[in-house]
Design a protein around this motif. Structure first.
Motif, PDB file in Angstrom:
ATOM      1  N   ALA A 151       0.813  -1.219   0.000  1.00 14.64           N
ATOM      2  CA  ALA A 151       0.000   0.000   0.000  1.00 14.64           C
ATOM      3  C   ALA A 151       0.842   1.264   0.000  1.00 14.64           C
ATOM      4  N   ALA A 152       2.100   1.143   0.370  1.00 18.14           N
ATOM      5  CA  ALA A 152       2.983   2.317   0.340  1.00 18.14           C
ATOM      6  C   ALA A 152       3.073   2.911  -1.057  1.00 18.14           C
ATOM      7  N   VAL A 200       6.209  -3.114  -7.645  1.00 16.06           N
ATOM      8  CA  VAL A 200       6.475  -1.903  -8.425  1.00 16.06           C
ATOM      9  C   VAL A 200       5.881  -2.029  -9.827  1.00 16.06           C
ATOM     10  N   THR A 201       6.045  -3.198 -10.434  1.00 13.76           N
ATOM     11  CA  THR A 201       5.517  -3.407 -11.785  1.00 13.76           C
ATOM     12  C   THR A 201       3.993  -3.331 -11.802  1.00 13.76           C
ATOM     13  N   ARG A 202       3.348  -3.942 -10.810  1.00 10.92           N
ATOM     14  CA  ARG A 202       1.884  -3.868 -10.736  1.00 10.92           C
ATOM     15  C   ARG A 202       1.422  -2.416 -10.614  1.00 10.92           C
ATOM     16  N   ASP A 235       1.652  -0.529 -13.846  1.00 11.20           N
ATOM     17  CA  ASP A 235       0.566  -0.870 -14.770  1.00 11.20           C
ATOM     18  C   ASP A 235      -0.695  -0.063 -14.468  1.00 11.20           C
ATOM     19  N   ARG A 236      -0.881   0.302 -13.196  1.00  9.76           N
ATOM     20  CA  ARG A 236      -2.058   1.084 -12.806  1.00  9.76           C
ATOM     21  C   ARG A 236      -1.852   2.574 -13.060  1.00  9.76           C
ATOM     22  N   ARG A 237      -0.614   3.037 -12.795  1.00  7.36           N
ATOM     23  CA  ARG A 237      -0.353   4.478 -12.811  1.00  7.36           C
ATOM     24  C   ARG A 237       1.122   4.699 -13.138  1.00  7.36           C
ATOM     25  N   PRO A 238       1.442   5.203 -14.318  1.00  9.04           N
ATOM     26  CA  PRO A 238       2.842   5.401 -14.687  1.00  9.04           C
ATOM     27  C   PRO A 238       3.548   6.390 -13.749  1.00  9.04           C
TER      28      PRO A 238
END
Length: 209
Positions: free
Chosen positions: A31-32, A54-56, A59-62
């Motif tokens: 969650a950080a 970090v990769t996930r 994918d949600r927010r560059p």
């Protein structure tokens, strides 16, 4: 700046509506990374960078990742977001001024290769050394996050580092391998033998800097 201390070596810095996350490793809470605008990584070890998390989040927010160039070999597809940083370099991440120090990880053992490591001065106020005990000679640090336990250091070295930096206040960092007994012993000794305001923050605690 508002700083939330997450487990082990992870910090979340919030400033003017932007979010900067430092060392989101495998021991820290995913969650950080929520809403991160930029990420600082001190070095490639998994307790400082959880590549899958970090990769996930990417994918949600560059967002941009700042850290040693050697991270590219660890980050996989996320390496496309990496802005390599050199020791002595100043830059801006999530609207916050950052200066990099050091360059090398502390020696764990001669048989274990030494990797690149950057310490970061964040907002001219907060110092996060990663896995090193590099003293920034050109600035008076206000808030130090102090590595208190690791395979690469011992209590006397961390205490001498704290005394050399001589911040206004210090908070425990790199404590994810300690149980309650170890935390009690180290916290007591740092409090007793240092001349600064030293404390350990429970994960999720928020402070102002």
């Amino acid at each position: 700046m508002h700083i939330t201390k997450y487990a082990h070596s992870c910090l979340r810095v919030e400033h003017d509506g932007a979010v900067l996350v430092v060392d989101p490793g495998v021991f820290s809470e995913p969650a950080a990374l929520d809403g991160a605008d930029a990420v600082l990584i001190t070095h490639e070890h998994p307790d400082h960078v959880h590549v899958e998390a970090v990769t996930r989040q990417l994918d949600r927010r560059p967002f941009r990742i700042h850290g040693p160039a050697a991270l590219a070999g660890t980050l996989g597809d996320a390496a496309e977001a990496l802005d390599p940083v050199q020791p002595g370099q100043s830059f801006t991440a999530a609207g916050v001024p950052v200066r990099a120090y050091g360059g090398r990880h502390a020696v764990i053992h001669p048989d274990i290769p030494v990797v690149d490591n950057l310490a970061y001065l964040i907002g001219d106020v907060v110092y996060h050394p990663g896995d090193s005990l590099v003293v920034p000679e050109d600035v008076q640090v206000d808030t130090l996050f102090l590595p208190i336990h690791a395979p690469w250091t011992k209590f006397s070295e961390s205490l001498d580092f704290l005394r050399a930096v001589a911040p206004r206040r210090a908070y425990a960092l790199h404590d994810g391998l300690l149980n309650d007994h170890g935390l009690g012993v180290l916290n007591s000794n740092f409090t007793r033998l240092s001349e600064v305001d030293y404390r350990r923050l429970e994960p999720g605690t928020r402070i102002d800097a």
